[in-house]
Write a protein that holds these residues in place. Sequence first.
Motif, mmCIF file in Angstrom:
data_model
loop_
_atom_site.group_PDB
_atom_site.id
_atom_site.type_symbol
_atom_site.label_atom_id
_atom_site.label_comp_id
_atom_site.label_asym_id
_atom_site.label_seq_id
_atom_site.Cartn_x
_atom_site.Cartn_y
_atom_site.Cartn_z
ATOM 1 N N GLY A 1 46.127 -1.591 62.817
ATOM 2 C CA GLY A 1 45.628 -2.717 63.598
ATOM 3 C C GLY A 1 44.117 -2.878 63.536
ATOM 4 N N GLU A 2 43.440 -1.873 62.997
ATOM 5 C CA GLU A 2 41.990 -1.948 62.911
ATOM 6 C C GLU A 2 41.564 -2.842 61.739
ATOM 7 O OE1 GLU A 2 39.871 -0.625 65.022
ATOM 8 O OE2 GLU A 2 41.495 0.195 66.261
ATOM 9 N N VAL A 3 40.400 -3.452 61.892
ATOM 10 C CA VAL A 3 39.866 -4.336 60.856
ATOM 11 C C VAL A 3 38.788 -3.587 60.085
ATOM 12 C CG1 VAL A 3 38.675 -6.504 60.391
ATOM 13 C CG2 VAL A 3 40.324 -6.366 62.276
ATOM 14 N N TYR A 4 38.951 -3.488 58.791
ATOM 15 C CA TYR A 4 37.974 -2.851 57.933
ATOM 16 C C TYR A 4 38.091 -3.478 56.555
ATOM 17 C CZ TYR A 4 42.245 -0.136 57.328
ATOM 18 O OH TYR A 4 43.542 0.245 57.152
ATOM 19 N N SER A 5 37.011 -3.422 55.818
ATOM 20 C CA SER A 5 36.970 -4.090 54.522
ATOM 21 C C SER A 5 37.795 -3.335 53.480
ATOM 22 C CB SER A 5 35.523 -4.220 54.048
ATOM 23 O OG SER A 5 34.967 -2.948 53.812
ATOM 24 N N ASP A 6 38.217 -4.089 52.464
ATOM 25 C CA ASP A 6 38.961 -3.472 51.376
ATOM 26 C C ASP A 6 38.091 -2.478 50.608
ATOM 27 O OD1 ASP A 6 41.178 -4.929 52.043
ATOM 28 O OD2 ASP A 6 40.765 -6.541 50.595
ATOM 29 N N GLU A 7 36.770 -2.741 50.572
ATOM 30 C CA GLU A 7 35.877 -1.825 49.862
ATOM 31 C C GLU A 7 35.863 -0.452 50.539
ATOM 32 O OE1 GLU A 7 35.164 -4.826 50.767
ATOM 33 O OE2 GLU A 7 34.899 -5.917 48.867
ATOM 34 N N VAL A 8 35.819 -0.457 51.861
ATOM 35 C CA VAL A 8 35.838 0.813 52.601
ATOM 36 C C VAL A 8 37.154 1.538 52.373
ATOM 37 C CG1 VAL A 8 35.796 1.843 54.907
ATOM 38 C CG2 VAL A 8 34.227 -0.026 54.339
ATOM 39 N N ARG A 9 38.216 0.780 52.403
ATOM 40 C CA ARG A 9 39.544 1.365 52.217
ATOM 41 C C ARG A 9 39.681 1.989 50.820
ATOM 42 N NH1 ARG A 9 44.887 -0.056 50.960
ATOM 43 N NH2 ARG A 9 46.407 0.693 52.484
ATOM 44 N N GLU A 10 39.252 1.264 49.806
ATOM 45 C CA GLU A 10 39.366 1.762 48.440
ATOM 46 C C GLU A 10 38.420 2.933 48.182
ATOM 47 O OE1 GLU A 10 41.604 1.048 46.210
ATOM 48 O OE2 GLU A 10 42.526 -0.279 47.708
ATOM 49 N N ALA A 11 37.259 2.910 48.828
ATOM 50 C CA ALA A 11 36.323 4.028 48.670
ATOM 51 C C ALA A 11 36.912 5.308 49.239
ATOM 52 C CB ALA A 11 34.997 3.688 49.350
ATOM 53 N N LEU A 12 37.551 5.196 50.388
ATOM 54 C CA LEU A 12 38.186 6.370 50.978
ATOM 55 C C LEU A 12 39.367 6.834 50.131
ATOM 56 C CD1 LEU A 12 38.394 8.417 53.239
ATOM 57 C CD2 LEU A 12 39.734 6.748 54.557
ATOM 58 N N ARG A 13 40.115 5.888 49.610
ATOM 59 C CA ARG A 13 41.246 6.248 48.742
ATOM 60 C C ARG A 13 40.760 6.991 47.501
ATOM 61 N NH1 ARG A 13 46.412 4.837 48.434
ATOM 62 N NH2 ARG A 13 46.151 3.438 50.209
ATOM 63 N N GLU A 14 39.637 6.527 46.939
ATOM 64 C CA GLU A 14 39.084 7.208 45.771
ATOM 65 C C GLU A 14 38.564 8.592 46.135
ATOM 66 O OE1 GLU A 14 35.666 6.491 42.309
ATOM 67 O OE2 GLU A 14 36.008 4.990 43.892
ATOM 68 N N GLN A 15 37.967 8.717 47.315
ATOM 69 C CA GLN A 15 37.454 10.002 47.766
ATOM 70 C C GLN A 15 38.579 11.017 47.939
ATOM 71 O OE1 GLN A 15 35.195 9.750 51.402
ATOM 72 N NE2 GLN A 15 35.250 11.962 51.745
ATOM 73 N N LEU A 16 39.733 10.546 48.412
ATOM 74 C CA LEU A 16 40.874 11.434 48.623
ATOM 75 C C LEU A 16 41.693 11.666 47.353
ATOM 76 C CD1 LEU A 16 42.152 10.052 52.062
ATOM 77 C CD2 LEU A 16 40.731 12.068 51.658
ATOM 78 N N GLY A 17 41.382 10.948 46.305
ATOM 79 C CA GLY A 17 42.123 11.100 45.061
ATOM 80 C C GLY A 17 43.445 10.373 45.037
#
Length: 317
Positions: free
Chosen positions: A43-59
């Motif tokens: 339900g939280e609002v956050y940008s796709d860039e933040v989401r993808e950056a975290l996904r890349e950080q976690l592998g």
Amino acid sequence: MTEYILRRLLLGVLTAFLVSILVFTLLRIAPGDVVDAILGGEGEVYSDEVREALREQLGLNRPLPIQYFTFMRDFVTLQWGESLRNNTEIWPQIQKKLPITLELSVMTLLISIVMGIPIGTLMALYRDTWVDYLLRVFSLAGLSIPNFWTATMIILGGAFFLNWSPRLEYISPFEDPRANFVMFFWPALAAGWVGQATQARMMRSTMLEVLRQDYIRTAHAKGLRYYVVVYRHALKNALLPVITIIGITVALILGGTVIIETIFQLPGLSRYLVQSLQNWDYTVVQTVVLFLSIWIVLSNLVVDLAYGWLDPRIRYD
């Protein structure tokens, strides 16, 4: 014997490999994402860039085959990595929580054996009497009533009727052995009541079959006392199929500890698994499930070897 053990170990490796694929796949196709959980929920609002950056950080942006290969490589080399959610190392957590689950499992298994084998023996010796019917109802009730209901009734029943409740805060056996035993006894009893039902039914059936054998009648004809015939000649042979059931009980106990540890607030490995599932913590869930599957495979191997030790006629070819 050596060839048999090697063959069983190879089958165990294959089983663990298939379990790892299944768990890895189910976690990826299940609803929910650890990235959403870390960022605060869907339900939280956050940008796709933040989401993808975290996904890349976690592998998690790498292809799935590479993720699986990395997971298996790390598991085999005992480098079990860190939790995706809080960056804590997995292996120290398992070392800390495994003794709790192991203590609960061992106590549950002992309670199920101590209850199941004598109950099954008595049901066979007093076949079709009131003792048989009463013990059969008691035993089958453990199989019919879910262990979470029994655990809940222990807590609620003690609170409402006896003004008592089991301690829900973990106590180390090194701090207070008596308090630790009492704390584990009630959850082990709730889970052990389920395990004893299958053992008692199998023990009753095999005991009745053994008591009809010719060598039992011969032992009676020689003038041996009744309890000597039962416990020295009949009981050991009747136990053989029950040993296999005990091996199956080990797997059922591990499944039951997931619920029991949650209800009684025991900080064991199963509760750690439940919390990781709720947080979509892929690395923890994969590692713990594979670890438990290997535990079950080795337990079944020990049971098979004990089966051959009890009956020297069995040969592992």
